[in-house]
Design an enzyme around this catalytic site. Structure first.
Site, short mmCIF file in Angstrom:
data_model
loop_
_atom_site.label_atom_id
_atom_site.label_comp_id
_atom_site.label_asym_id
_atom_site.label_seq_id
_atom_site.Cartn_x
_atom_site.Cartn_y
_atom_site.Cartn_z
N ASP A 65 -48.83 55.94 8.17
CA ASP A 65 -48.08 54.59 7.94
C ASP A 65 -46.42 54.88 8.65
O ASP A 65 -46.13 55.53 8.25
CB ASP A 65 -47.75 54.04 6.71
N ARG A 85 -51.26 52.34 4.54
CA ARG A 85 -50.65 53.24 3.72
C ARG A 85 -51.65 54.27 3.08
O ARG A 85 -51.34 55.45 2.81
CB ARG A 85 -49.92 52.44 2.82
N ASP A 119 -50.63 65.34 1.45
CA ASP A 119 -49.53 66.38 1.49
C ASP A 119 -49.87 67.56 0.80
O ASP A 119 -49.65 68.72 1.25
CB ASP A 119 -48.26 65.77 0.98
N GLU A 172 -39.30 66.50 8.30
CA GLU A 172 -40.66 65.94 8.07
C GLU A 172 -41.61 65.76 9.32
O GLU A 172 -42.72 65.99 9.18
CB GLU A 172 -40.57 64.66 7.31
N ASP A 183 -21.96 69.98 17.09
CA ASP A 183 -20.40 70.17 17.19
C ASP A 183 -19.47 70.89 17.87
O ASP A 183 -20.16 71.49 18.75
CB ASP A 183 -20.43 70.93 15.64
N ASP A 223 -17.15 72.31 11.69
CA ASP A 223 -17.73 71.17 11.51
C ASP A 223 -17.22 69.74 11.90
O ASP A 223 -16.65 69.02 11.15
CB ASP A 223 -18.14 70.98 10.00
#
Length: 786
Positions: free
Chosen positions: A462, A457, A294, A680, A110, A99
């Site tokens: 958004d 929104r 969602d 996401e 890395d 790491d």
């Protein structure tokens, strides 16, 4: 004569230790006790933990190994290889050696040697074997973290868990781990987990819960919880009968809180009854509450994974929200009371209904009736009522009520907008914000700006240049498609499930049909007054909306749907991938579908799937005009899933499979190269989750092992796999680039031509990820183990 071996009682030995399946969930795999060897040197080799015979070599010395001795470079005949590992010491060594950027993850960026020797279990750790590459080492770190979670000090680890097929591994983690980690419940047991809100800007950390008017038993329950758990300092408040009044909602900005959701009455274990929250899935990361759209996409993944009860419970929460809060909320926090999100309730309810246990048909019908009645109320009181309806065109808009500055944003989010107004009044931005929010200072232009900002929104998109300073005026193609689907779904359910008649049990205003200035001014038509719903009316509504979509949103010359500005009375020629939602909803004709697929799909298709909009529509990016996360080059799960399903619906299965392959390839390579990350969103052109957008990315901040993934990205993977053939699934698992797998696209265009017309980069995808990091490393040849 050698003395008899005396081992501690209750010890499990290596040669007795096996799993019927090495890729079991961690809760099962690590559920046993410590494992030891039958070696006569038990005390020396086991008492003091892992003591490697050779210190790991670093940097330029990583390749130096003993040429013979006890190093197992080759597999030998016999059972599959397993390693005897001291958990804490090996975590330390892995992180220290591999790491190099200190983020507690092992990724392609890395600079460690990407090779480590582990002692084999059958040799009691005296013989070792090299594990190599980013994927195996990151899996090792993940397995060690999971073993630590289960309080294991020493484990026997099957090599197969380190080399597990990445598609199988990710799908398994989603099904058995991620959904569980994203599960929340609002009740006495679950409040302490969910009340913390990183979007709370007041600085107050004590939890507050708002209970709807008309639920006295629920209010009493939470007051009892507050009394029994004084350390929580729980503040219980009861909302007024109309909790979405804009002035009231603004008054809550200084005292934000969680909104109560549906509960079941259960036995309390002492002969009485109590309330218990119905579990639900949250998106993840900073989004730690129930969200509207969602939840639809999350439910699709839950259904694939057989979690029907969990998905059903989320519909129960939406029914509760419509009843008590007037709408399905953007999110279950107080500052969302005026705002909803894209409507998916009918399809969500019908898909769940079709998978319910058939042993109790009456209960299933009663549940669906509650859901359809709630959707009808939401349709009439929100989507075809003021201020969202445009009576002139009949188009619905994202146009929520609300006053002041949206309180859930970061403190500096609107600074650049507010500074000129603050300077105009000779005030600091903070002072101006307070006076503007209190209504002391009036700025009509700023009111208009925040009207559109709240609408963005509510749209779920958004932010994007597609909606910049005009969203509240737009009849968007995505919203019209969703409402067309509502109308068809409601009509179909009434006809097929309720014998073509459904009595509305709750009293609310029914919007006029067809919507027009005249019909709003005149009394409702007699049929619209009826509380008895039939399928004919709903199919008429759907036909009317489809006609309006064709009239105002379809562009024959361009072969694409566009948003319509109801104020400027013209199409907005921003090319959005949501045009393909018309296929999901079924409101496109066969000819329109053909033109969408043959003329417009290539505008959005890139190496990693579908981008939100075209680069041309987005325009040039500069310091004064930064990237927006719902624009090119970003790709989001909702757009992928909706397009896959829509294409399949119209018979374009090969196109759906190709797009699913692209997106799952991007997800899988990120999972392999970046320690199991499931973010996401993605930059689908550079195949990177390290995005340059105003909100960054969610789901990437974890230590050693991913715990949650991200709600709708998890679902995109599970749903996407259902589109894949066995051959495609194997190719994705081998991280075979779409350029290699498909060669030429479905229309026979060569790879070189496709790269030019579809914006598909021709270089190795990992090189693009490395370039995006801007660390100055040379391109790395991709390998699943390196």
């Amino acid at each position: 004569m050698a003395p008899a071996l005396n081992h501690p009682s209750g010890v499990t030995f290596v040669d007795d230790h096996s799993h019927p399946h090495v890729n079991l969930d961690a809760s099962v795999y690590y559920a046993g006790g410590e494992v030891h060897s039958r070696s006569r040197t038990y005390s020396q080799s086991q008492t003091h933990g892992y003591n490697p015979r050779k210190t790991p070599a670093f940097q330029n010395d990583w390749h130096k190994r003993a040429r013979r001795l006890s190093h197992d470079e080759k597999s030998v005949a016999g059972p599959p290889r397993r390693f005897l590992i001291d958990v804490e010491e090996t975590i330390r060594v892995v992180l220290e050696q591999e790491d190099t950027d200190g983020d507690f993850q092992i990724s392609v960026t890395d600079a460690g040697p990407k090779m480590m020797a582990l002692g084999t279990a059958t040799s009691n750790g005296f013989k070792s074997f090299d594990i190599r590459g980013t994927y195996m080492l990151s899996n090792l770190l993940q397995e060690l973290a999971l073993a630590r979670d289960h309080n294991r000090k020493r484990i026997v680890l099957d090599e197969a868990r380190l080399t597990e097929n990445p598609v199988d591994r990710l799908s398994r983690m989603i099904k058995h781990s991620f959904w569980h980690s994203l599960t929340r419940r609002i009740d006495g047991d679950g409040l302490e987990i969910i009340t913390a809100d990183p979007k709370n800007r007041t600085g107050r950390v004590n939890p507050r819960i708002y209970v709807p008017h008309g639920e006295p038993a629920m209010a009493d329950y939470y007051r009892r919880v507050a009394k029994e758990k004084p350390h929580m300092n729980l503040d219980v408040q009861v909302l007024p009968p109309k909790p979405d009044d804009p002035h009231f909602v603004k008054s809550l900005n200084s005292k934000p809180g969680l909104l109560a959701l549906a509960m079941n009455e259960v036995d309390d274990g002492a002969g009485g009854k109590t309330l218990k929250g119905i579990p639900f899935i949250v998106p993840g990361a900073r989004f730690n509450e129930l969200y509207n759209w969602d939840s639809y996409f999350i439910a699709l993944g839950l259904l694939v994974d057989g979690q029907i009860s969990m998905a059903k419970g989320m519909v129960d929460h939406f029914i509760f929200e419509i009843k008590h809060y007037g709408k399905i909320l953007n999110g279950s926090r107080s500052y969302y009371l005026c705002r909803t999100q894209p409507p998916f309730l009918t399809d969500m309810a019908l898909q769940i209904y079709n998978q319910l246990d058939r042993s109790d048909v009456d209960a299933n019908r009663a549940w669906l009736k509650r859901a359809i009645q709630a959707a009808i109320k939401e349709y009439h009181t929100i989507w075809v009522a003021g201020p969202r309806i445009d009576p002139k065109t009949g188009l619905s808009r994202y146009r929520p009520d609300g006053l002041g500055i949206p309180p859930e944003t970061e403190a500096t989010h609107f600074t650049h907008i507010l500074e000129p107004y603050a300077a105009k009044h000779g005030l600091s931005v903070l002072e101006f914000s307070e006076k503007y929010n209190d209504g002391i200072l009036k700025e009509p232009e700023l009111d208009e700006y925040f009207l559109h900002d709240r609408a963005v929104r509510e749209s779920g998109h958004d932010t994007t240049y597609r909606f910049e300073k005009r969203c509240a005026n737009l009849g968007t193609i995505d919203l019209q498609c969703l409402l067309y689907k509502y109308e068809v779904d409601i009509g179909t359910a009434i006809r097929e499930v309720f014998d073509d008649e459904l009595d509305l049990e709750e009293d609310f205003d029914l919007a006029p049909f067809p919507p027009s200035v005249k019909s709003y001014a005149d009394p409702y038509r007699e049929r619209s007054k009826s509380r008895k719903q039939n399928s004919e009316e709903w199919f008429e509504r759907a036909d009317y909306r489809r006609d309006m979509i064709d009239r105002f949103l379809w562009n024959e010359n361009k072969g694409l749907y566009f948003d319509y500005d109801t104020v400027a009375e013209k199409q907005i020629l921003y090319e959005s991938v949501t045009a393909f939602w018309a296929l999901w909803a079924g409101c496109a004709s066969e000819d329109q579908c053909w033109k969408l697929v043959s003329r417009s799909l290539k505008k959005f298709e890139v190496l990693g799937g579908l981008v939100s909009g075209t680069e041309e529509s987005r325009g040039k990016i500069s310091l004064d005009r930064p990237n927006r996360q719902w624009d090119y080059p970003y790709a989001w799960p909702p757009h992928q899933i909706m397009t896959w399903v829509g294409l399949e619906r119209y018979g374009y299965l090969e196109e759906a499979q190709r797009l699913a392959y692209r997106f799952l390839y991007m997800m899988t390579t990120a999972f392999v190269d970046f320690n199991g990350v499931v973010p996401e969103k993605f930059d689908a052109v550079k195949l990177s989750h390290l995005v340059d957008a105003e909100y960054g990315n969610q789901g990437i901040d974890f230590k050693m092992v991913p715990r949650e993934g991200f709600g709708w990205m998890n679902s995109a993977y599970q749903v996407g796999l259902s589109f894949m053939t066995t051959h495609m699934r194997r190719a994705v698992a081998a991280c075979t680039s779409p350029e290699v797998f498909f060669g030429a696209n479905a229309s026979g265009v060569t790879v070189e031509s496709t790269l030019h017309t579809n914006n598909l980069p021709s270089s190795d995808p990992l090189a693009y990820a490395m370039e995006n990091l801007d660390l100055g490393f040379p391109p790395v040849q991709y390998d699943i183990h390196g």
